[in-house]
Design an enzyme around this catalytic site. Structure first.
Site, PDB file in Angstrom:
ATOM      1  N   GLY A 158      76.596   2.056 -65.756  1.00 53.93           N
ATOM      2  CA  GLY A 158      76.905   0.750 -65.304  1.00 53.93           C
ATOM      3  C   GLY A 158      79.061   0.816 -65.447  1.00 53.93           C
ATOM      4  CB  SER A 159      81.655   2.893 -65.564  1.00 57.42           C
ATOM      5  OG  SER A 159      81.742   3.197 -67.185  1.00 57.42           O
ATOM      6  CB  THR A 298      78.577  -1.700 -75.697  1.00 56.57           C
ATOM      7  OG1 THR A 298      79.210  -2.017 -74.766  1.00 56.57           O
ATOM      8  CG2 THR A 298      78.500  -0.126 -75.645  1.00 56.57           C
ATOM      9  CG  ASP A 389      73.330   0.771 -67.612  1.00 49.09           C
ATOM     10  OD1 ASP A 389      74.323   0.421 -66.041  1.00 49.09           O
ATOM     11  OD2 ASP A 389      74.139   0.754 -68.398  1.00 49.09           O
ATOM     12  N   PRO A 390      69.721   0.508 -66.363  1.00 46.58           N
ATOM     13  CG  PRO A 390      67.629   0.866 -64.536  1.00 46.58           C
ATOM     14  CD  PRO A 390      69.113   1.087 -64.967  1.00 46.58           C
ATOM     15  CG  HIS A 391      71.677   5.093 -68.084  1.00 52.53           C
ATOM     16  ND1 HIS A 391      72.651   5.543 -67.064  1.00 52.53           N
ATOM     17  CD2 HIS A 391      72.204   4.445 -68.904  1.00 52.53           C
ATOM     18  CE1 HIS A 391      73.649   5.205 -67.332  1.00 52.53           C
ATOM     19  NE2 HIS A 391      73.859   3.879 -68.128  1.00 52.53           N
ATOM     20  CE1 TYR A 420      78.302  -5.796 -35.111  1.00 49.93           C
ATOM     21  CE2 TYR A 420      79.069  -6.801 -37.660  1.00 49.93           C
ATOM     22  CZ  TYR A 420      79.091  -6.096 -36.107  1.00 49.93           C
ATOM     23  OH  TYR A 420      80.587  -5.455 -36.488  1.00 49.93           O
ATOM     24  CB  SER A 440      74.990  12.844 -52.089  1.00 51.12           C
ATOM     25  OG  SER A 440      75.470  13.295 -50.896  1.00 51.12           O
TER      26      SER A 440
HETATM   27  C1  LIG Z   1      76.518   0.311 -71.658  1.00 55.41           C
HETATM   28  C2  LIG Z   1      77.931   0.015 -70.897  1.00 55.41           C
HETATM   29  C3  LIG Z   1      78.599  -0.243 -69.694  1.00 55.41           C
HETATM   30  C4  LIG Z   1      78.838   0.994 -69.463  1.00 55.41           C
HETATM   31  O1  LIG Z   1      77.406   1.576 -69.067  1.00 55.41           O
HETATM   32  P1  LIG Z   1      77.619   3.149 -68.628  1.00 55.41           P
HETATM   33  O2  LIG Z   1      76.143   3.566 -67.772  1.00 55.41           O
HETATM   34  O3  LIG Z   1      77.500   3.595 -70.037  1.00 55.41           O
HETATM   35  O4  LIG Z   1      79.300   3.760 -67.926  1.00 55.41           O
HETATM   36  C5  LIG Z   1      79.888  -2.136 -69.201  1.00 55.41           C
HETATM   37  N1  LIG Z   1      79.189  -2.527 -69.856  1.00 55.41           N
HETATM   38  C6  LIG Z   1      78.618  -2.374 -71.299  1.00 55.41           C
HETATM   39  C7  LIG Z   1      78.125  -3.951 -72.084  1.00 55.41           C
HETATM   40  C8  LIG Z   1      78.068  -1.750 -71.581  1.00 55.41           C
HETATM   41  O5  LIG Z   1      76.974  -1.605 -72.909  1.00 55.41           O
END
Ligand SMILES: *Cc1c(COP(=O)(O)O)cnc(C)c1O
Length: 474
Positions: A158-159, A298, A389-391, A420, A440
């Protein structure tokens, strides 16, 4: 079994996890062995007349045996260390935190299997199967967010997805200034303030009109390093994830351009405070580069009122002020599936209980979904980009983040080759590496996310049910 496997009524989430006590361990081993056997068979049958490279004599040699012995010992030590020093987050809720949880069995299996091919999704030709899956996942993300002409891809986390969101915002905001230099006829009569407050859609329309000047435009955009300070402020709620600071640092606008907006008693961005912050900056002739709304903070799981941010933008557009909106739904992105029926319609609020009952999304009759949260998710399709984030709530193993954009044309503002050339010709999935931050990347991740999305469809019958169980569980 055909009808059983097609009918979403037959969805038991407990069939999709290994289980606290490895209750589904035999199933996991059976499926894993089947997949490994298929890979081994594929090797054997690929150009059958090729000779063996490793002979039985060699396998019988002391060197060979010694090496195998060493490998066994290292793996024993590895297993012992991981068993001793890991946290028991799978075990009856004994450990909650750090975004750890049980992950979906289909994703683990898909990852293991695809890993044996070691595909690199940076380019289609190095991983046709998994690149295609990533393309599909990107489109699935887009339709899950309600985007009609969107696009998305998997990111390491997500970062990086947030960084990519800011990258889009920065380059797009800077394009009208570049037009003034490269294609002045497109922005005739507009002053700098108007150029810096042009809506994204308008900018993308003008970029489309620039024809063969597109590369020159991009060269004069923020990627040149010019005008970075002119682009204005990046507004984030006080609850912001620390990745936004890193992103502002790396993307070159600088930390001084990041403005925190206070939150209310529900940890949601205070929309009045947002409005007054924007008005104060505008009075000073400082543009707003963009506003971040968070869906699932978070620490608190709060959902910012995305609909109200969009509403405010519409109101301010009448006064000639425009800002990009990015939704950071790294955590809460998959919750949008709880509002979708199997035809991908965002169902009316009063029809939600019926939908949820149909698929057993909740076991108790409580009003888990508040109207404010409903409205916030409904408005996702009106923002430029979204991190998902799927994780996290996708229950897919690391590292699997994601980003989705509202308008596939936006890719061109960050890409590093002339798209193009490729779009005219073959009907192959995108050469991902050209459009994304990373180079990669594991094809196995794409396989893993793809498998999850196909076992649990991205609506209330599949992922929605998983989200419901998560909400209820917490
Ligand atoms: C976890 C999170 C992120 C960052 O995700 P990572 O996968 O840990 O890098 C960004 N924004 C929010 C709101 C999050 O909860």
């Amino acid at each position: 079994m055909e009808s059983l496997d097609k009918d979403p009524k037959y969805t038991d989430l407990n069939a999709l996890f290994i289980g606290d006590k490895a209750e589904n361990g035999d199933l996991y081993k059976e499926l894993l062995n089947k997949l490994v056997d298929e890979h081994l068979g594929w090797r054997k049958n690929y150009i059958t007349q090729d000779k063996n490279m490793i002979s039985p004599q060699e396998q019988d040699s002391t060197e060979f045996k010694g090496t195998v012995e060493r490998m066994r010992n290292v793996l024993d030590e590895l297993s012992q260390r991981i068993r001793t020093e890991s946290v028991p987050w799978h075990s009856a809720g004994r450990y909650w935190g750090h975004m750890n949880s049980e992950t979906l069995m289909p994703s683990l299996l898909a990852y293991n299997y695809a890993m044996l091919w070691n595909g690199n999704n940076v380019a289609y030709e190095s991983s046709p199967a998994t690149s295609q899956m990533e393309e599909e996942v990107g489109h699935e993300f887009a339709s899950m967010m309600g985007y009609k002409n969107g696009w998305g891809h998997i990111v390491a986390d997500g970062s990086l997805a947030n960084l990519e969101g800011l990258w889009y915002a920065r380059n797009i905001k800077s394009l009208p200034l570049a037009m003034k230099e490269v294609t002045p006829e497109l922005v005739k009569g507009l002053d700098e303030w108007q150029l810096l407050n042009m809506p994204t859609k308008k900018i993308m329309d003008l970029v489309s009109k620039s024809g063969n000047k597109m590369d020159d435009l991009k060269a004069k955009s923020a990627r040149s390093g010019k005008n970075l300070q002119k682009l204005g402020k990046w507004l984030v709620p006080q609850t912001k994830h620390y990745s936004w600071m890193k992103a502002a640092d790396i993307i070159g606008i600088g930390l001084d351009q990041v403005v925190p907006v206070p939150v209310d008693n529900n940890f949601r961005m205070d929309i009045d405070a947002l409005e007054s912050t924007i008005n104060r900056l505008a009075a000073d002739h400082t543009p707003i580069l963009g506003v971040v709304g968070v869906a699932g903070t978070t620490e608190e799981g709060a959902v910012d009122e995305i609909d109200k941010i969009v509403e405010l933008r519409n109101k301010m557009a009448k006064q000639g002020i425009y800002f990009y909106i990015h939704v950071d739904a790294a955590y809460g992105g998959y919750l949008r599936t709880i509002f979708l029926d199997k035809d991908n319609n965002f169902v009316p609020y009063d029809k939600l209980p019926e939908l949820h009952k149909k698929y057993g999304v909740f076991t108790e009759e409580k009003q888990y979904i508040k109207p404010e949260v409903y409205k916030a998710y409904k408005a996702f399709d009106e923002v430029e980009s979204i991190t998902i984030d799927p994780h996290k709530m996708g229950y897919v193993p690391y590292a699997a983040g994601g980003i989705v954009i509202q308008d596939v044309r936006m890719r061109d503002v960050i890409s590093y080759f002339a798209t193009y050339v490729f779009e005219k010709g073959a009907d192959i999935p995108a050469l991902l590496g050209a459009y994304i931050l990373e180079g990669s990347k594991a094809g196995a991740t794409a396989a893993s996310v793809w498998a999850a999305h196909h076992v649990l469809p991205l609506n209330a019958s599949g992922y929605g049910k998983l989200q419901g169980a998560s909400v209820e569980g917490s």
